[in-house]
Design an enzyme around this catalytic site. Structure first.
Site, mmCIF file in Angstrom:
data_model
loop_
_atom_site.group_PDB
_atom_site.id
_atom_site.type_symbol
_atom_site.label_atom_id
_atom_site.label_comp_id
_atom_site.label_asym_id
_atom_site.label_seq_id
_atom_site.Cartn_x
_atom_site.Cartn_y
_atom_site.Cartn_z
ATOM 1 N N ARG A 20 26.849 -18.244 -29.049
ATOM 2 C CA ARG A 20 27.875 -17.671 -29.928
ATOM 3 C C ARG A 20 29.034 -18.657 -30.112
ATOM 4 N NH1 ARG A 20 33.128 -16.626 -30.752
ATOM 5 N NH2 ARG A 20 33.357 -16.181 -28.535
ATOM 6 N N ASP A 21 29.819 -18.851 -29.079
ATOM 7 C CA ASP A 21 31.033 -19.665 -29.215
ATOM 8 C C ASP A 21 30.688 -21.136 -29.426
ATOM 9 O OD1 ASP A 21 33.733 -20.034 -29.366
ATOM 10 O OD2 ASP A 21 34.138 -19.748 -27.239
ATOM 11 N N CYS A 65 37.110 -23.906 -31.934
ATOM 12 C CA CYS A 65 37.453 -22.810 -32.833
ATOM 13 C C CYS A 65 38.134 -23.372 -34.063
ATOM 14 C CB CYS A 65 38.387 -21.820 -32.150
ATOM 15 S SG CYS A 65 39.034 -20.564 -33.284
ATOM 16 N N ASN A 96 34.476 -25.734 -25.385
ATOM 17 C CA ASN A 96 34.457 -24.917 -24.182
ATOM 18 C C ASN A 96 34.149 -25.780 -22.969
ATOM 19 O OD1 ASN A 96 34.455 -21.969 -25.251
ATOM 20 N ND2 ASN A 96 32.996 -23.026 -26.571
ATOM 21 N N HIS A 143 37.932 -17.526 -19.309
ATOM 22 C CA HIS A 143 37.318 -18.325 -20.384
ATOM 23 C C HIS A 143 38.224 -19.526 -20.662
ATOM 24 C CE1 HIS A 143 35.408 -18.587 -24.578
ATOM 25 N NE2 HIS A 143 36.532 -19.254 -24.760
ATOM 26 N N HIS A 200 38.856 -23.635 -22.081
ATOM 27 C CA HIS A 200 38.445 -24.782 -22.897
ATOM 28 C C HIS A 200 38.864 -26.063 -22.186
ATOM 29 C CE1 HIS A 200 37.360 -23.093 -27.037
ATOM 30 N NE2 HIS A 200 37.304 -22.097 -26.169
#
Lengths: 319, 319
Positions: free
Chosen positions: B16-17, B241, B250, B208, B210
């Site tokens: 996903r990310d 993003c 990430n 989460h 980065h």
């Protein structure tokens, strides 16, 4: 080292450990300019060159001239790596403030890197210590592969402690534990730093990490938590070692300084000036460098909010 | 989450990310194969897609088909990000195990990212919670920009805590604190994690991070030390993003798992299998990826010692 207890001191090593594996020749003028600009960033130590065989490291063959021409900022020590007596004599003649001696904790790595046994290395260090005695030139003793050897694997606490003790026995109270090929992890760093700080004073211990496997700053954090206060780092993350398979660069000075300032840990370094200098490296070297803060900017540099109308809905979220 | 106390659990988010900002289309077949191969690596959670506007994120427009075709490994939850009720209804119909809801702690960032106020986001979440109730579908609530906003700057503890409380008030006990644009530092992570763990159970909190400014794994270390046990990470370090200026990926799953295993922290992940999968990414995506262990190898993979005769003397030393 008169810094407050919570200050993290950085020894800048790009002019030596960073440049030594660069493929293209860099003119002496440009090396001197780089070191002078680093001096203006506020470092208290700069490893400015080495006195090794010019055949082995052609890039640093102009060490004598570099040391003759750099501007000496008061409060900053200008250090050179020396592998043997011949290098030590040349470095002392060149006006180096501190000689950095190196032996690997791994017998195999020392054989490959220095072509001698570790006993022979310490015998040479004893003679160098005699020659340096009374000259005012300081000595630092590095234990390379102190967190693991790419050939032998694990290196024991006992081995590393015995090497620190051998330096201390020669009157050398500045000791570096070097993670030569990026094999350290935070738990090992924490434990080993604690052990060595029972022998070596905090003001004498330096930790030297590589970011080979992404652990560079995590290892600094672990070392700092364990009481270490001095760390090697290289502008832009330049460096590596031709004899360390897989190694891909020292930890990046500006990324380290940025981490410290974000955490409220003082370093005495002018980060803006350092970032400007780092951003000049691609033009100097002809290639991109690994440092990340020079690209992304510090966390306190904010961005203008985008006009909402320009932004599609629900596009990103947690990213 | 029946894991032992010292286990670090990784939620894999590359599908996903990681994929959402890839420029080239990736066929549904290849997405399904990637997720199935991730399942075989031993993850207990995989964020396998999102149900957002196909205009906003064309890459993930096939979320329904992906969820219909992936193999469901027992013991693994397959998660999807949903921005609104429409997305939630599609995700539930597609058989998603857990819906990941997202609101930014920063009002400005939520406006840019979701085109609504944070109050409106929580109103939508209340309706989604009603729809999900009784379906067996779980909910996770993400607080984006939880460690700083690229537009507003610092985000207070109070703000983040109040957002966690609003999720809890909706019965949502799984909460993610997301460092959406890489603004966290280890000290902030340590403090904020400690505060939020007074409200959210350890088994419900996900962090989460980065690696925008090189701090990804140092932040994980700080979060783990503060008690967090679940972390998002992306195979190869894929991601970023489009609405987060300067964000560059990430944290890398295999680099994180490698750090844990080097430290003796269990993860339940098959690192060798994960490294093989990561090394297939450049062929899938057509470009290099940021992960470092896939290039350098784990620290326990040793190298044959070089023949000393081939090595020049005094060449490297401390590097």
């Amino acid at each position: 080292m008169s810094a407050a207890d919570d200050t993290l001191l950085v020894q800048e090593i790009a002019p030596r450990d960073g440049l030594q594996i660069e493929p293209g020749w860099i003119e002496t003028d440009r090396k001197v300019a780089l070191i002078d600009e680093l001096s203006d960033c506020g470092f208290t130590r700069i490893e400015a060159g080495s006195f090794v065989s010019p055949k082995a490291i052609p890039m640093l063959r102009d060490g004598g001239e570099v040391f003759a021409r750099i501007r000496r900022r008061p409060g900053c020590l200008y250090v050179a790596l020396v592998p043997n007596m011949k290098g030590a004599e040349r470095a002392i003649a060149a006006g180096v403030d501190e000689l950095n001696l190196v032996v690997s904790a791994s017998e195999t790595h020392n054989g490959a890197n220095m072509r001698m046994s570790t006993d022979s290395s310490f015998e040479a260090f004893a003679r160098i210590a005699e020659v340096a005695s009374g000259t005012g030139v300081r000595l630092n003793g590095t234990v390379a592969t102190a967190f693991g050897c790419p050939f032998e694997g694990s290196i024991t606490d006992k081995r590393v402690i015995s090497f620190a003790e051998r330096y201390l026995a020669l009157g050398i109270t500045n000791v570096t534990l070097a993670d030569t090929t990026g094999m350290a992890d935070p738990r090992l760093v924490s434990e080993r730093t604690g052990h060595v700080l029972r022998l070596v004073p905090t003001t004498g211990l330096t930790l030297h990490f590589h970011n080979t496997r992404g652990l560079g700053l995590a290892n600094v954090l672990a070392g700092f938590q364990a009481g270490a206060r001095r760390f090697d780092a290289s502008l832009g993350g330049l460096g590596g070692c031709p004899f360390a398979p897989g190694a891909t660069g020292n930890i990046c000075t500006e990324d380290l300084v940025h981490m410290c300032h974000a955490m409220g840990i003082p370093t005495g370094i002018d980060l803006d000036r350092l970032l400007t200098l780092s951003r000049s490296l691609p033009a100097l070297l002809g290639h991109d460098v690994p440092g990340q803060v020079a690209k992304a900017g510090p966390v306190w540099d904010l961005h203008p909010a985008p006009a909402s109308a320009k932004v599609a809905p629900g596009a990103c979220g947690t990213a």
